[in-house]
Motif scaffolding. Structure first.
Motif, PDB file in Angstrom:
ATOM      1  N   TYR A  13     -60.280 -66.997   6.635  1.00  0.00           N
ATOM      2  CA  TYR A  13     -61.415 -66.483   7.400  1.00  0.00           C
ATOM      3  C   TYR A  13     -61.482 -64.957   7.319  1.00  0.00           C
ATOM      4  N   GLU A  14     -60.351 -64.290   7.464  1.00  0.00           N
ATOM      5  CA  GLU A  14     -60.329 -62.822   7.392  1.00  0.00           C
ATOM      6  C   GLU A  14     -60.861 -62.330   6.050  1.00  0.00           C
ATOM      7  N   LEU A  15     -60.447 -62.979   4.972  1.00  0.00           N
ATOM      8  CA  LEU A  15     -60.948 -62.612   3.646  1.00  0.00           C
ATOM      9  C   LEU A  15     -62.448 -62.859   3.552  1.00  0.00           C
ATOM     10  N   ALA A  16     -62.884 -64.020   4.026  1.00  0.00           N
ATOM     11  CA  ALA A  16     -64.310 -64.362   3.975  1.00  0.00           C
ATOM     12  C   ALA A  16     -65.138 -63.370   4.791  1.00  0.00           C
ATOM     13  N   ALA A  17     -64.619 -62.965   5.948  1.00  0.00           N
ATOM     14  CA  ALA A  17     -65.333 -62.011   6.792  1.00  0.00           C
ATOM     15  C   ALA A  17     -65.459 -60.654   6.092  1.00  0.00           C
ATOM     16  N   GLU A  18     -64.386 -60.217   5.439  1.00  0.00           N
ATOM     17  CA  GLU A  18     -64.433 -58.947   4.698  1.00  0.00           C
ATOM     18  C   GLU A  18     -65.494 -58.981   3.603  1.00  0.00           C
ATOM     19  N   GLU A  19     -65.647 -60.135   2.982  1.00  0.00           N
ATOM     20  CA  GLU A  19     -66.580 -60.291   1.862  1.00  0.00           C
ATOM     21  C   GLU A  19     -67.954 -60.799   2.313  1.00  0.00           C
TER      22      GLU A  19
END
Length: 177
Positions: A13-19
């Motif tokens: 989720y953290e990666l998806a939010a950054e992107e």
């Protein structure tokens, strides 16, 4: 949900939010989870130690490579490599919880004796959104044993407006006297 699923799903989720890919990845995770449930042999195949790792990774590429978000495909590969594919459902739940929290969304489980009409669904959704102050996503269930009315689980609270619930409450009060 296991701690492993919480950590892995939260990290994705953290990666998806950054992107700025949270919505897309959540949608694809739901679809893939449904596919894995329907084809229970596929996760077993991907977890089979007698099949070389490269072949298992190739199977994931063939199944999802051109169709799913590359970050999600790589995430599935990682789970496969770590022999954690069985955690995918929990990862999807952890991801969804983080998404709902970040986007002010509440999940409500609505149980009724018969299916609600579209108008009833909309009215109930508006009422729940007013009560919670959040956008509400409803999971609708039917259960003839509730007899009539609606039971709603929202934010860990139960709102029971069913005939069965009222009869149970009446019976409890009579027993207490």
């Amino acid at each position: 949900m296991t701690e492993t699923a919480r950590v892995y799903g939260g990290s994705l989720y953290e990666l998806a939010a950054e992107e700025h890919l949270e919505e897309e990845i959540l949608s694809e995770m739901k679809e893939i989870r449904a596919l894995l449930r329907e084809n229970s042999e596929y996760p077993r195949l991907l977890s089979e130690p007698s099949i070389p790792r490269k072949e298992r990774i190739g199977l994931i590429d063939a199944a999802f490579g051109g169709q799913a978000e590359p970050y999600l495909v790589n995430f599935i590969k990682l789970l496969c490599e770590k022999n954690l594919l069985r955690e995918f459902g929990g990862c999807q739940e952890a991801f969804q919880r983080r998404y709902y929290a970040a986007h002010n969304i509440a999940e409500a489980v609505v149980t009724s004796a018969a299916s609600l009409s579209k108008e009833q669904e909309e009215l109930l959704k508006k009422k729940l959104e007013t009560m919670s102050g959040k956008t509400v996503v409803m999971e609708l269930k039917t259960d003839p044993s509730v007899l009539a009315g609606v039971r709603v689980e929202l934010h860990g609270k139960l709102f029971d407006g069913t005939v069965k619930g009222r009869l149970s409450e009446l019976s409890r009060r009579i027993s207490d006297t």
